[in-house]
Design a protein around this motif. Structure first.
Motif, PDB file in Angstrom:
ATOM      1  N   UNK A  54     -15.835 -55.824 -31.910  1.00  0.00           N
ATOM      2  CA  UNK A  54     -17.052 -55.048 -31.760  1.00  0.00           C
ATOM      3  C   UNK A  54     -18.158 -55.988 -31.315  1.00  0.00           C
ATOM      4  N   UNK A  55     -19.339 -55.458 -31.029  1.00  0.00           N
ATOM      5  CA  UNK A  55     -20.442 -56.315 -30.600  1.00  0.00           C
ATOM      6  C   UNK A  55     -21.450 -55.556 -29.776  1.00  0.00           C
ATOM      7  N   UNK A  56     -22.136 -56.270 -28.879  1.00  0.00           N
ATOM      8  CA  UNK A  56     -23.123 -55.634 -28.007  1.00  0.00           C
ATOM      9  C   UNK A  56     -23.336 -56.511 -26.778  1.00  0.00           C
ATOM     10  N   UNK A  57     -23.868 -55.877 -25.715  1.00  0.00           N
ATOM     11  CA  UNK A  57     -24.247 -56.568 -24.484  1.00  0.00           C
ATOM     12  C   UNK A  57     -25.621 -56.065 -24.082  1.00  0.00           C
ATOM     13  N   UNK A  58     -26.600 -56.963 -23.997  1.00  0.00           N
ATOM     14  CA  UNK A  58     -27.952 -56.620 -23.555  1.00  0.00           C
ATOM     15  C   UNK A  58     -28.184 -57.266 -22.186  1.00  0.00           C
ATOM     16  N   UNK A  59     -28.607 -56.468 -21.201  1.00  0.00           N
ATOM     17  CA  UNK A  59     -28.702 -56.942 -19.823  1.00  0.00           C
ATOM     18  C   UNK A  59     -30.063 -56.603 -19.224  1.00  0.00           C
ATOM     19  N   UNK A  60     -30.619 -57.557 -18.475  1.00  0.00           N
ATOM     20  CA  UNK A  60     -31.825 -57.348 -17.666  1.00  0.00           C
ATOM     21  C   UNK A  60     -31.463 -57.632 -16.217  1.00  0.00           C
ATOM     22  N   UNK A  61     -31.578 -56.633 -15.354  1.00  0.00           N
ATOM     23  CA  UNK A  61     -31.269 -56.779 -13.938  1.00  0.00           C
ATOM     24  C   UNK A  61     -32.532 -56.635 -13.091  1.00  0.00           C
ATOM     25  N   UNK A  62     -32.526 -57.305 -11.955  1.00  0.00           N
ATOM     26  CA  UNK A  62     -33.632 -57.247 -10.997  1.00  0.00           C
ATOM     27  C   UNK A  62     -33.072 -56.952  -9.608  1.00  0.00           C
ATOM     28  N   UNK A  63     -33.666 -55.992  -8.925  1.00  0.00           N
ATOM     29  CA  UNK A  63     -33.198 -55.634  -7.593  1.00  0.00           C
ATOM     30  C   UNK A  63     -33.405 -56.778  -6.603  1.00  0.00           C
ATOM     31  N   UNK A  64     -32.366 -57.040  -5.781  1.00  0.00           N
ATOM     32  CA  UNK A  64     -32.475 -58.003  -4.689  1.00  0.00           C
ATOM     33  C   UNK A  64     -32.880 -57.285  -3.403  1.00  0.00           C
ATOM     34  N   UNK A  65     -32.106 -56.274  -3.030  1.00  0.00           N
ATOM     35  CA  UNK A  65     -32.460 -55.452  -1.874  1.00  0.00           C
ATOM     36  C   UNK A  65     -31.691 -54.143  -1.949  1.00  0.00           C
ATOM     37  N   UNK A  66     -32.069 -53.181  -1.121  1.00  0.00           N
ATOM     38  CA  UNK A  66     -31.376 -51.920  -1.032  1.00  0.00           C
ATOM     39  C   UNK A  66     -31.215 -51.547   0.433  1.00  0.00           C
ATOM     40  N   UNK A  67     -30.150 -50.788   0.718  1.00  0.00           N
ATOM     41  CA  UNK A  67     -29.869 -50.310   2.060  1.00  0.00           C
ATOM     42  C   UNK A  67     -29.933 -48.790   2.025  1.00  0.00           C
ATOM     43  N   UNK A  68     -31.032 -48.224   2.532  1.00  0.00           N
ATOM     44  CA  UNK A  68     -31.205 -46.787   2.486  1.00  0.00           C
ATOM     45  C   UNK A  68     -31.276 -46.272   1.063  1.00  0.00           C
ATOM     46  N   UNK A  69     -30.981 -44.984   0.883  1.00  0.00           N
ATOM     47  CA  UNK A  69     -31.048 -44.401  -0.463  1.00  0.00           C
ATOM     48  C   UNK A  69     -29.741 -44.488  -1.248  1.00  0.00           C
ATOM     49  N   UNK A  70     -28.699 -45.112  -0.688  1.00  0.00           N
ATOM     50  CA  UNK A  70     -27.380 -45.027  -1.297  1.00  0.00           C
ATOM     51  C   UNK A  70     -26.824 -46.340  -1.822  1.00  0.00           C
ATOM     52  N   UNK A  71     -27.312 -47.489  -1.359  1.00  0.00           N
ATOM     53  CA  UNK A  71     -26.740 -48.766  -1.745  1.00  0.00           C
ATOM     54  C   UNK A  71     -27.817 -49.688  -2.286  1.00  0.00           C
ATOM     55  N   UNK A  72     -27.509 -50.347  -3.395  1.00  0.00           N
ATOM     56  CA  UNK A  72     -28.455 -51.250  -4.042  1.00  0.00           C
ATOM     57  C   UNK A  72     -27.720 -52.468  -4.565  1.00  0.00           C
ATOM     58  N   UNK A  73     -28.307 -53.650  -4.394  1.00  0.00           N
ATOM     59  CA  UNK A  73     -27.748 -54.893  -4.906  1.00  0.00           C
ATOM     60  C   UNK A  73     -28.748 -55.521  -5.863  1.00  0.00           C
ATOM     61  N   UNK A  74     -28.258 -55.957  -7.026  1.00  0.00           N
ATOM     62  CA  UNK A  74     -29.142 -56.535  -8.032  1.00  0.00           C
ATOM     63  C   UNK A  74     -28.483 -57.723  -8.701  1.00  0.00           C
TER      64      UNK A  74
END
Length: 214
Positions: A54-74
């Motif tokens: 058992x346990x937990x995962x805490x994550x903070x993500x930041x967007x790098x770039x996006x391509x149109x409304x459908x693809x995102x990289x972070x």
């Protein structure tokens, strides 16, 4: 007709315009490969839930770039902790034992959105730098791990205006791992613990969690 489609396109693009992504997940790690082992068919060597955790995962993500409304990289930073509890036989007595794996991770994640339904598929890599600790009756030993994990997941965006909450699920496993040792005696178990950090530790997990983007 074009005016009617424009609001729908804007609504689909709103979650992708978010720059930050905060997520908290509950993992179900498995793969300790410590069954209810018997020594010479008579004495139980290990008992408890060593094979699961058992346990937990805490994550903070930041967007790098996006391509149109459908693809995102972070890219992001996480803190994770997985634990498993059980007992080990020591002669005629048993000793409570805890296995713990905790540390930081650096990740790269891609999201592919399905238009107009608020559902996205995700795939990414996480480089986890963790410490693996075995604590038996107050005596502990530890090793440092550095492993690359593959994460495949999905998320569902909950409709909202100011921020964008979502539900997430994923499957994760290291990109490489070694075969577990076979336990036949107490000395084999000691050799197993010495092998931790070489692919014998938690080797796969499912996660379920919640997050918010803004």
């Amino acid at each position: 007709m074009r005016l009617a489609v424009l609001p729908a396109l804007l609504a689909a693009a709103l979650p992708l315009s978010a720059q930050w992504d905060l997520r908290l997940e509950v993992p179900r790690p498995t793969g300790q490969n410590l069954p209810q082992t018997l020594i010479s068919g008579t004495g139980q060597l290990a008992a408890g839930d060593f094979d699961t955790g058992k346990g937990f995962i805490a994550t903070v993500n930041r967007q790098i770039f996006q391509v149109g409304p459908l693809l995102k990289l972070e890219t992001g930073l996480e803190y994770s902790q997985f634990t498993a509890d059980g007992s080990l036989a020591n002669g005629a007595t048993t000793q409570g034992t805890r296995l713990k794996q905790q540390g930081l991770g650096l990740g790269l994640n891609a999201q592919v959105w399905v238009p107009f339904v608020g559902i996205a598929g995700e795939i990414g890599l996480i480089q986890r730098l963790q410490r693996y600790t075995v604590d038996t009756a107050g005596a502990s030993s530890a090793k440092d791990l550095s492993r690359t994990w593959l994460r495949v997941g999905a998320r569902w965006r909950i409709p909202s205006v100011a921020v964008h909450p979502y539900l997430a699920a994923s499957y994760q496993q290291p990109t490489s791992k070694d075969r577990p040792v076979e336990l036949r005696s107490a000395s084999d178990l000691a050799a197993y613990f010495n092998a931790q950090g070489s692919g014998q530790e938690f080797e796969r997990l499912w996660t379920f969690g919640v997050g918010v983007t803004f």
